[in-house]
Motif scaffolding. Structure first.
Motif, PDB file in Angstrom:
ATOM      1  N   SER A   1      59.360  57.396  14.478  1.00 17.56           N
ATOM      2  CA  SER A   1      59.735  58.658  13.772  1.00 17.56           C
ATOM      3  C   SER A   1      60.408  59.448  14.823  1.00 17.56           C
ATOM      4  CB  SER A   1      58.253  59.498  13.578  1.00 17.56           C
ATOM      5  OG  SER A   1      57.687  59.770  14.955  1.00 17.56           O
ATOM      6  N   HIS A   2      60.681  58.972  16.069  1.00 18.70           N
ATOM      7  CA  HIS A   2      61.673  59.854  16.869  1.00 18.70           C
ATOM      8  C   HIS A   2      60.939  61.144  16.993  1.00 18.70           C
ATOM      9  CE1 HIS A   2      65.404  57.384  16.195  1.00 18.70           C
ATOM     10  NE2 HIS A   2      64.511  56.666  16.076  1.00 18.70           N
ATOM     11  N   ILE A   3      59.642  61.315  16.983  1.00 18.11           N
ATOM     12  CA  ILE A   3      59.131  62.480  17.302  1.00 18.11           C
ATOM     13  C   ILE A   3      57.966  62.414  18.406  1.00 18.11           C
ATOM     14  CG2 ILE A   3      57.692  64.434  16.211  1.00 18.11           C
ATOM     15  CD1 ILE A   3      58.976  63.634  13.633  1.00 18.11           C
ATOM     16  N   ALA A   4      58.059  63.144  19.461  1.00 21.32           N
ATOM     17  CA  ALA A   4      56.936  62.905  20.481  1.00 21.32           C
ATOM     18  C   ALA A   4      55.776  63.641  20.189  1.00 21.32           C
ATOM     19  CB  ALA A   4      57.482  63.457  21.659  1.00 21.32           C
ATOM     20  N   SER A   5      54.707  62.886  20.293  1.00 18.22           N
ATOM     21  CA  SER A   5      53.372  63.573  19.927  1.00 18.22           C
ATOM     22  C   SER A   5      52.078  62.876  20.362  1.00 18.22           C
ATOM     23  CB  SER A   5      53.342  63.592  18.435  1.00 18.22           C
ATOM     24  OG  SER A   5      53.313  62.035  17.698  1.00 18.22           O
ATOM     25  N   LYS A   6      51.112  63.479  20.428  1.00 19.17           N
ATOM     26  CA  LYS A   6      49.677  62.955  20.871  1.00 19.17           C
ATOM     27  C   LYS A   6      48.816  63.124  20.011  1.00 19.17           C
ATOM     28  CE  LYS A   6      46.261  62.887  24.675  1.00 19.17           C
ATOM     29  NZ  LYS A   6      45.756  63.487  25.866  1.00 19.17           N
ATOM     30  N   SER A   7      48.008  62.535  19.349  1.00 23.28           N
ATOM     31  CA  SER A   7      47.011  62.917  18.427  1.00 23.28           C
ATOM     32  C   SER A   7      45.651  61.886  18.681  1.00 23.28           C
ATOM     33  CB  SER A   7      47.462  62.804  16.935  1.00 23.28           C
ATOM     34  OG  SER A   7      47.803  61.523  16.691  1.00 23.28           O
ATOM     35  N   GLU A   8      44.472  62.633  18.102  1.00 24.64           N
ATOM     36  CA  GLU A   8      43.438  61.738  18.360  1.00 24.64           C
ATOM     37  C   GLU A   8      42.435  61.916  17.354  1.00 24.64           C
ATOM     38  OE1 GLU A   8      42.651  62.621  23.276  1.00 24.64           O
ATOM     39  OE2 GLU A   8      42.677  64.684  21.688  1.00 24.64           O
ATOM     40  N   THR A   9      41.540  60.710  17.252  1.00 25.75           N
ATOM     41  CA  THR A   9      40.550  60.745  16.414  1.00 25.75           C
ATOM     42  C   THR A   9      39.426  60.559  17.176  1.00 25.75           C
ATOM     43  OG1 THR A   9      40.379  58.171  16.250  1.00 25.75           O
ATOM     44  CG2 THR A   9      41.998  59.462  14.622  1.00 25.75           C
ATOM     45  N   PRO A  10      37.969  60.428  16.650  1.00 27.63           N
ATOM     46  CA  PRO A  10      36.885  60.380  17.599  1.00 27.63           C
ATOM     47  C   PRO A  10      36.980  59.239  18.637  1.00 27.63           C
ATOM     48  CG  PRO A  10      36.015  61.187  15.541  1.00 27.63           C
ATOM     49  CD  PRO A  10      37.637  60.776  15.264  1.00 27.63           C
ATOM     50  N   SER A  11      37.867  58.018  18.145  1.00 24.61           N
ATOM     51  CA  SER A  11      37.648  56.717  18.868  1.00 24.61           C
ATOM     52  C   SER A  11      38.958  56.321  19.369  1.00 24.61           C
ATOM     53  CB  SER A  11      37.208  55.900  18.030  1.00 24.61           C
ATOM     54  OG  SER A  11      37.976  55.520  16.866  1.00 24.61           O
ATOM     55  N   VAL A  12      40.229  56.857  18.753  1.00 24.16           N
ATOM     56  CA  VAL A  12      41.533  56.402  19.326  1.00 24.16           C
ATOM     57  C   VAL A  12      42.364  57.647  19.560  1.00 24.16           C
ATOM     58  CG1 VAL A  12      43.484  54.951  18.560  1.00 24.16           C
ATOM     59  CG2 VAL A  12      41.397  54.479  17.518  1.00 24.16           C
ATOM     60  N   THR A  13      43.293  57.354  20.701  1.00 25.43           N
ATOM     61  CA  THR A  13      44.430  58.295  21.203  1.00 25.43           C
ATOM     62  C   THR A  13      45.501  57.619  20.646  1.00 25.43           C
ATOM     63  OG1 THR A  13      43.203  59.129  23.031  1.00 25.43           O
ATOM     64  CG2 THR A  13      45.557  59.597  22.821  1.00 25.43           C
ATOM     65  N   PHE A  14      46.444  58.229  19.623  1.00 20.89           N
ATOM     66  CA  PHE A  14      47.855  57.899  19.383  1.00 20.89           C
ATOM     67  C   PHE A  14      48.938  58.610  20.113  1.00 20.89           C
ATOM     68  CE2 PHE A  14      44.774  57.163  15.852  1.00 20.89           C
ATOM     69  CZ  PHE A  14      45.025  55.966  15.289  1.00 20.89           C
ATOM     70  N   ILE A  15      49.775  57.946  20.553  1.00 18.10           N
ATOM     71  CA  ILE A  15      50.696  58.408  21.618  1.00 18.10           C
ATOM     72  C   ILE A  15      52.241  57.990  21.001  1.00 18.10           C
ATOM     73  CG2 ILE A  15      52.059  58.752  23.577  1.00 18.10           C
ATOM     74  CD1 ILE A  15      49.101  58.826  25.038  1.00 18.10           C
ATOM     75  N   ASN A  16      53.195  58.653  20.721  1.00 21.94           N
ATOM     76  CA  ASN A  16      54.400  58.484  20.318  1.00 21.94           C
ATOM     77  C   ASN A  16      55.439  59.278  21.623  1.00 21.94           C
ATOM     78  OD1 ASN A  16      57.123  58.345  19.546  1.00 21.94           O
ATOM     79  ND2 ASN A  16      56.476  58.393  17.114  1.00 21.94           N
ATOM     80  N   PRO A  17      56.158  58.385  22.240  1.00 24.25           N
ATOM     81  CA  PRO A  17      56.829  59.003  23.518  1.00 24.25           C
ATOM     82  C   PRO A  17      57.960  59.792  22.631  1.00 24.25           C
ATOM     83  CG  PRO A  17      57.130  56.630  23.346  1.00 24.25           C
ATOM     84  CD  PRO A  17      56.063  56.997  22.275  1.00 24.25           C
ATOM     85  N   GLY A  18      58.298  59.599  21.513  1.00 20.37           N
ATOM     86  CA  GLY A  18      59.686  60.274  21.149  1.00 20.37           C
ATOM     87  C   GLY A  18      60.757  59.256  21.500  1.00 20.37           C
ATOM     88  N   SER A  19      61.855  59.614  21.040  1.00 21.50           N
ATOM     89  CA  SER A  19      63.060  58.658  21.284  1.00 21.50           C
ATOM     90  C   SER A  19      63.812  59.396  22.495  1.00 21.50           C
ATOM     91  CB  SER A  19      64.180  58.831  19.940  1.00 21.50           C
ATOM     92  OG  SER A  19      65.238  58.571  20.251  1.00 21.50           O
ATOM     93  N   CYS A  20      64.217  58.358  23.344  1.00 27.08           N
ATOM     94  CA  CYS A  20      64.798  58.563  24.389  1.00 27.08           C
ATOM     95  C   CYS A  20      66.276  58.800  24.498  1.00 27.08           C
ATOM     96  CB  CYS A  20      64.747  57.540  25.531  1.00 27.08           C
ATOM     97  SG  CYS A  20      65.400  55.799  25.100  1.00 27.08           S
ATOM     98  N   THR A  21      66.879  58.819  23.175  1.00 23.67           N
ATOM     99  CA  THR A  21      68.383  58.913  22.709  1.00 23.67           C
ATOM    100  C   THR A  21      68.439  59.875  21.634  1.00 23.67           C
ATOM    101  OG1 THR A  21      68.513  57.097  21.521  1.00 23.67           O
ATOM    102  CG2 THR A  21      69.097  57.020  23.961  1.00 23.67           C
TER     103      THR A  21
END
Length: 235
Positions: A166-186
């Motif tokens: 997605s090229h979008i830095a984000s962190k989201s969570e459910t009760p059991s899992v953490t989802f991390i997108n570091p974003g695009s470095c360029t």
């Protein structure tokens, strides 16, 4: 230092290094994604953050940038010494399933100078007791929602999912899992700066730490890395 051996699970590093990562009490993951043909930015990130990282993760679209860097380690002794002992590359929609490299990731005797590094679409590993799923995200339709990637995380019993696309830095969570997108470095989107992330894993704590870094480039100061909060910058 990374021995540049590809394990049966397609991690890059020795079996001993992978086992050590699993058994650590705390681990730091350097997560980068979506370089799209700009290995020089990734090299700068590695030069700054490799020494403090236990594993390097690249979540797709720029896999050849990473293989170019791995090939350069024979000449770049300083980076080779500090390069994280385990590396993980997941292929994106713009990546091939394998790339030629000058080193031999299988350590088998082959009578030619060119070898092949496999680039899987999903990779699983364990850091400090936490199960990590790495993928680009396109095969799970992350443009349109997180339901499919959440299903895969459940199947894999993942504690953390690192993805891109997605090229979008984000962190989201459910009760059991953490989802991390570091974003695009360029090529970031939605008004965000080029970015990457340092992820902190603790065996004793369920909470996953994550610091996002803006990649700031100026004529006067060159390249610098500044912590930022994506949710405060996104439009």
């Amino acid at each position: 230092m990374n021995l540049l051996i590809q394990t049966k699970n397609l991690l890059i590093g020795s079996d001993e290094a992978v086992s050590h990562l699993e058994q650590k009490e705390n681990a730091v993951i350097l997560a980068v994604s979506d370089s799209h043909g700009n290995p020089s930015i990734i090299k700068k990130i590695l030069e700054e953050f490799s020494e403090r990282s236990d594993v390097f993760v690249f979540s797709g679209d720029g896999a050849q940038d990473i293989t170019d860097i791995l090939d350069s380690l024979k000449k770049d002794k300083k980076l080779a010494k500090n390069f994280p002992p385990v590396a993980v590359i997941a292929g994106g929609n713009g990546d091939d399933s394998s790339y030629p490299v000058s080193f031999n990731p299988t350590k088998e005797k082959i009578s030619k100078d060119e070898f092949i590094l496999q680039i899987p679409r999903t990779v699983n590993f364990t850091a400090a007791g936490k199960k990590i799923l790495v993928t680009h995200g396109h095969i799970f339709g992350v443009y349109y929602g997180m339901s499919e990637i959440e299903k895969q995380a459940s199947l894999d019993k993942a504690d953390v999912v690192i993805y891109g696309h997605s090229h979008i830095a984000s962190k989201s969570e459910t009760p059991s899992v953490t989802f991390i997108n570091p974003g695009s470095c360029t090529l970031p989107r939605r008004g965000l700066p080029p970015s990457f992330a340092l992820i902190e894993i603790s065996r004793e704590q369920k909470k996953i730490g994550c610091t996002f870094y803006e990649i700031k480039i100026s004529l006067s100061e060159g390249i610098s890395f500044i912590p930022f909060a994506p949710e405060m910058r996104q439009w």
